[in-house]
Design an enzyme around this catalytic site. Structure first.
Site, PDB file in Angstrom:
ATOM      1  N   HIS A   5      -6.622   2.622 -18.428  1.00  0.00           N
ATOM      2  CA  HIS A   5      -5.338   3.172 -18.865  1.00  0.00           C
ATOM      3  C   HIS A   5      -5.354   4.708 -18.870  1.00  0.00           C
ATOM      4  CE1 HIS A   5      -4.979  -0.721 -21.484  1.00  0.00           C
ATOM      5  NE2 HIS A   5      -4.716  -0.953 -20.214  1.00  0.00           N
ATOM      6  N   PRO A   6      -5.824   5.378 -17.818  1.00  0.00           N
ATOM      7  CA  PRO A   6      -5.859   6.838 -17.842  1.00  0.00           C
ATOM      8  C   PRO A   6      -4.443   7.422 -17.876  1.00  0.00           C
ATOM      9  CG  PRO A   6      -6.339   6.053 -15.639  1.00  0.00           C
ATOM     10  CD  PRO A   6      -6.299   4.846 -16.534  1.00  0.00           C
TER      11      PRO A   6
END
Length: 539
Positions: A470-471
């Site tokens: 989930h960057p």
């Protein structure tokens, strides 16, 4: 040079949405460019195919971080989607929006129009939720959202055990106040994965004003002075250029949008010059503010009726395949996580900062990269801090556009993240040790019953923890000196260039990031159209 009104770079979770919404206006021509291939594979469309996508050369960039000093210098694997649909074509499909205060915080940071009450309508507009329309959900949008195809009995017991630990049961984890436990919804419709390509673009590929080209690697944005005019690309081994008469829109994602800005001369001037790139605009925030969710997993051997591992092995997996082909139901139609909870790590926390995810199955990734279901009865649950304090960065490694940048996530670099994770693991263990779930557990596999002290659990996290994929945050929206885009997602200091994807998040959302990224695409496209209309009316 071919000319279009808008050029959208990246056909991922946001890019497909932007291209669809802009092309709704038949008076404009839209070009969507994607470096990866068409995502027309059976296993892309089949939810259980995510295991095959985990290290797919065809549909996954298969990135790795730099050695992480806080994690015994491990290089963590970072899957990223490559192809039409981007990461939405390979992800776990869990549909979560986070907490309303995530978005209100964005607005408080100097981004008017991004509070929860502002963005809710865009979440609803995108949705075709099987629960129907309501105050928090839509039913007329392109994106199919559904409840689990199978609600396993052990998931019900997990939720009841959580309730007995003081975690309230919620029917809707997407109402803006998700402090409690419940079943996750997923981007699945009639048993088919709803990548943003499948949902938003495939139905309108026939449009004459929409051109979608895959296998096109964008090298840089072209400029005339400080005005974006198009892009240079590599297509079938040849250098080409495309012209944009209105705007260039980067939707290449948290990892690639800042990279493209740097290659185009927008970034930290000193770093650009070290790689022989002329500085067009000194923007020190490009690539900074990198955030991701760091995950620790608990696994336990269980009674046979508590896991569906055996349903995906031997002759039973073929029966599941037949059932899926016939009905698009069953375990092959499941998302990555079935149920979960949002909880606080401590009494001084304003709102839930931990997400716990539960799945009644386990798998192991082989040295070859294939994810295989384990041949014993087991369940898995994971925990991560949804609002991490740690910040990383993306650094340019080379002026070669085909050379990926350096990803430096700095997981657990802030002590408060470690302490929150310790709380999360302990809360998760308490749930698993509470009836009615406790009777299902035979023994804990990971981290193991002997791992109990803070020191042991921290060592476990540092050696075994991984990313949640989930960057966010590397082209953040705001008004401070490190902001890359303004509240209308325009790149600061230049004209006719926007970034519309998860990289613009000032702080990562308290949830899986796919649904918020789709919302960003919806809102970003609306802003482009509104700004264009305002410009025409002023002429």
């Amino acid at each position: 040079m071919e000319s279009y009104d808008y050029i959208v770079v990246g056909a991922g979770s946001a890019g497909c949405v932007v291209a669809r919404r802009l092309s709704d206006d038949p008076g404009v021509r839209v070009l969507l460019l994607e470096a990866g291939p068409p995502a027309d594979d059976f296993w892309v469309r089949t939810p259980a195919g995510m295991a095959k996508m985990y290290q797919s050369d065809r549909y996954n960039w298969r990135y790795f971080t730099e050695p992480v000093s806080t994690l015994h210098n491990r290089r963590l694997y970072w899957p990223r989607g490559k192809g039409l649909g981007g990461t939405s074509a390979i992800n776990g499909m869990v549909y979560t929006r986070g907490n309303r205060r995530d978005y209100d915080h964005w607005a408080d940071l100097g981004n008017p129009g991004w509070g929860w009450d502002d963005v809710l309508s865009y979440f609803k507009r995108s949705e075709n939720n099987e629960r129907g329309a309501g105050p928090y959900h839509g039913s007329d949008g392109p994106l199919g959202v559904s409840d689990p195809a199978v609600k396993h009995p052990s998931a019900f017991d997990f939720l009841e055990a959580a309730r007995r630990n003081g975690i309230p049961r919620l029917e809707d984890l997407n109402n803006g106040e998700p402090e409690g436990c419940g079943f996750f919804q997923a981007t699945i419709h009639n048993g088919i994965r709803q990548s943003t390509y499948e949902a938003f673009l495939a139905p309108v590929r026939h449009r004459q004003n929409l051109v979608v080209q895959s296998g096109v690697q964008v090298r840089r944005v072209r400029f005339r002075g400080l005005e974006a005019t198009g892009v240079d690309v590599v297509q079938s081994g040849e250098l080409r250029s495309f012209s944009a008469t209105h705007e260039v829109i980067l939707c290449a994602g948290t990892l690639s949008s800042p990279h493209l800005l740097m290659l185009s001369g927008i970034g930290n001037g000193e770093m650009l010059q070290r790689h022989g790139i002329q500085t067009l605009m000194h923007a020190p925030g490009v690539g900074k503010n990198l955030q991701d969710h760091f995950v620790a997993r608990v696994q336990a051997k269980t009674t046979p009726d508590s896991s569906y591992n055996r349903d995906l092995l031997g002759w039973r997996k073929y029966w599941q395949g037949i059932c899926y082909l016939a009905t698009h139901r069953g375990y092959l139609a499941q998302a990555a996580s079935m149920a979960g909870a949002y909880v606080k790590s401590g009494p001084g926390i304003d709102y839930a900062d931990l997400q716990i995810s539960f799945r009644p199955m386990t798998f192991t990734v082989s040295p070859s990269g294939e994810a295989a279901v384990d041949n014993y009865d087991a369940i898995s649950a994971s925990v991560y801090r949804v609002r991490p304090a740690s910040r990383g960065e993306i650094l340019l490694r080379s002026a070669d556009p085909l050379q990926p940048p350096a990803f430096i996530p700095n997981y657990l670099s802030e002590p408060e993240d470690t302490q929150a994770m310790l709380s999360g693991i302990r809360q998760l263990r308490r749930i698993l040790a509470t009836e009615p779930f406790a009777s299902r557990v035979i023994s804990e596999i990971v981290p193991g019953h002997g791992i109990t002290s803070d020191e042991q659990l921290i060592d476990f996290m540092e050696r075994e923890g991984h990313c949640a994929f989930h960057p966010a945050g590397t082209c953040k929206m705001g008004k401070d000196d490190m902001a890359v885009v303004d509240e209308r997602l325009r790149v600061r200091g230049v004209d006719r260039l926007r970034v519309i994807d998860a990289s613009i998040m000032p702080t990562v959302t308290s949830c899986n990031t796919n649904a918020p990224t789709i919302m960003i695409g919806e809102k970003g496209a609306d802003m482009i159209r509104a700004d264009s209309a305002a410009m025409r009316s002023s002429d």
